[in-house]
Design a protein around this motif. Sequence first.
Motif, short mmCIF file in Angstrom:
data_model
loop_
_atom_site.label_atom_id
_atom_site.label_comp_id
_atom_site.label_asym_id
_atom_site.label_seq_id
_atom_site.Cartn_x
_atom_site.Cartn_y
_atom_site.Cartn_z
N GLN A 201 0.64 -1.16 0.03
CA GLN A 201 0.07 0.03 -0.14
C GLN A 201 0.89 1.20 0.06
N PHE A 202 1.62 1.35 -0.90
CA PHE A 202 2.48 2.44 -1.35
C PHE A 202 1.72 3.59 -1.97
N MET A 203 1.87 4.72 -1.52
CA MET A 203 1.22 5.90 -2.47
C MET A 203 2.15 6.07 -3.82
N PRO A 204 1.71 6.63 -4.86
CA PRO A 204 2.39 6.32 -5.88
C PRO A 204 3.80 7.16 -5.95
N SER A 205 3.93 8.16 -5.39
CA SER A 205 5.25 8.91 -5.16
C SER A 205 6.01 7.81 -4.29
N SER A 206 5.56 7.31 -3.28
CA SER A 206 6.42 6.38 -2.47
C SER A 206 6.96 5.13 -3.30
N PHE A 207 5.98 4.58 -4.34
CA PHE A 207 6.43 3.64 -5.24
C PHE A 207 7.65 4.02 -5.97
N LEU A 208 7.60 5.27 -6.57
CA LEU A 208 8.79 5.84 -7.64
C LEU A 208 10.13 5.97 -6.54
N LYS A 209 9.75 6.19 -5.33
CA LYS A 209 11.29 6.39 -4.67
C LYS A 209 11.60 5.29 -3.67
N PHE A 210 10.84 4.34 -3.32
CA PHE A 210 11.03 3.36 -2.53
C PHE A 210 10.85 1.72 -2.90
N ALA A 211 10.15 1.34 -3.82
CA ALA A 211 9.56 0.16 -4.53
C ALA A 211 11.38 -0.56 -4.90
N GLU A 212 11.28 -1.87 -4.55
CA GLU A 212 12.63 -2.62 -4.61
C GLU A 212 12.31 -3.87 -5.25
N ASP A 213 13.45 -4.43 -6.02
CA ASP A 213 13.27 -5.63 -6.56
C ASP A 213 13.89 -6.42 -5.39
N GLY A 214 12.88 -7.40 -5.03
CA GLY A 214 13.46 -8.53 -4.00
C GLY A 214 13.77 -9.84 -4.59
N ASP A 215 13.28 -10.00 -5.75
CA ASP A 215 13.58 -11.56 -6.56
C ASP A 215 14.54 -11.67 -7.40
N ARG A 224 2.40 -8.46 -7.37
CA ARG A 224 2.48 -9.94 -7.50
C ARG A 224 3.50 -10.62 -6.75
N SER A 225 4.70 -9.75 -6.56
CA SER A 225 5.76 -10.50 -6.00
C SER A 225 6.09 -10.43 -4.47
N GLU A 226 5.90 -11.48 -3.63
CA GLU A 226 6.00 -11.21 -2.42
C GLU A 226 7.53 -10.98 -1.91
N ALA A 227 8.56 -11.26 -2.42
CA ALA A 227 10.03 -10.81 -2.17
C ALA A 227 10.08 -9.17 -2.50
N ASP A 228 9.58 -8.80 -3.57
CA ASP A 228 9.67 -7.25 -3.80
C ASP A 228 8.65 -6.53 -2.72
N THR A 229 7.60 -7.19 -2.37
CA THR A 229 6.99 -6.47 -1.21
C THR A 229 7.63 -6.33 0.11
N ILE A 230 8.24 -7.42 0.34
CA ILE A 230 9.16 -7.53 1.55
C ILE A 230 10.39 -6.60 1.52
N ALA A 231 10.93 -6.75 0.40
CA ALA A 231 12.10 -5.86 0.17
C ALA A 231 12.01 -4.34 0.28
N SER A 232 10.53 -4.05 -0.50
CA SER A 232 10.10 -2.76 -0.50
C SER A 232 9.75 -2.02 0.85
N ILE A 233 9.08 -2.87 1.77
CA ILE A 233 8.69 -2.48 3.04
C ILE A 233 10.30 -2.18 3.87
#
Length: 414
Positions: A201-215, A224-233
């Motif tokens: 539940q990232f706001m769009p600007s937070s996605f652009l700044k903080f979303a990460e590739d965990g897998d 769709r990716s639990e690993a990416d969700t974990i890495a991003s949080i």
Amino acid sequence: MLFRLLSLLMILLALPYGPAWAVDRAKVERQFQQWLAQEVWPEARGAGVRRPTFDAAFSKVRLNWDLPDLVPPGSKATLPRRQRQAEFGAPGRYFNRGSVDGATSMGRRMAKRHASALQQTERRTGVPGRIILAIWGRESGYGQVKIPHNVFEVLGTKGFMSRRADYFRQELIAALQIAEAGHAPEQAMRSSWAGALGQPQFMPSSFLKFAEDGDGDGRADIWRSEADTIASIGGYLARHGWDKTRDWGFEVSVPASVSCALEGPDQGQSIREWEALGIHRGSGRAFPAHERDGVAYLMMPAGRNGPAFLVTPNFYVLKEYNKSDLYALFVGHVGDRIQFGVQDFRGAWGRVDSMLRSDVAAMQRGLERRDYDVGGADGLAGFKTRRSIGRWQEATGQQVTCFPSAAMKANLSR
């Protein structure tokens, strides 16, 4: 006939936005479409969004009049009578049995299922896996909760006519950039009522700044990716200052000799100093030795009507994810239950009056007239309001509760 009139009156009184519902909706809809064409499109184009992307985003979008905090053109902004967001309701209700137990039991299963991703993120960021799990559970039920809204409908509506229109307009442009870049899978641009996206539940600007590739697939897919969700949080909390040497906080007992008006992140002192005042862990155990010289802050979300805590700076990092004390407390508590098997808080949530936000705001204005800093008359009982109530109660010889009640409104309105 009288019954019908009374029923209609009750419905009108229950509507949370007052004047917003008296406007010509067809006229406002036309103004909204003009706003999209004349103001949003040029800004989006300047941010790199192509016309086909923009048109696809808004092809079926109309104003959503059911969203909270709307202020249509020609109407006056007023506080909603009630706050829909659970984080700002009665403190004890937020920790209902179903929410706590559900987040805990599923969190333990997820801890086993995603142990590798959690361990990898914890090593990289210093954020404990149990904290990541608790946030994930609270935000989207570990990806199981259905996300109800079209993000462009939500952000378009709130960017056009809400109390925080400028903020939501910026988020709308960020959402368009996400669509332009193809980050989200097809049909995945669904959001909460506030415009938050994906499993964390990232706001769009937070996605652009903080979303990460965990897998390691080269994409940051928080849908769709639990690993990416974990890495991003984990990455979000780390980049907001999580200190891996500290816990989030401890439930404590606060003797009557210690004022609840000492609450707040600007009144910190070492745990050792709090102990000298008579504050001890609710469990009866000693504070960890490495924590005793670290700064901590008194936090009493229901004043004297509920549990009390000494929280560390990490607690306020959790509040960067959601500004609510109750949210941060829920995350810390559920995380501890997931990993350590702790039970319920030892302090009981007492009964508090059910109040309208407008009533709390009236009390806040009364405190402001008496030169107390409540952090703004927003109708929400944050720490500045709680401790100002306590200071006013102390100054006037009342029982000190540090929490609003219906009986205070008349006194503070004078």
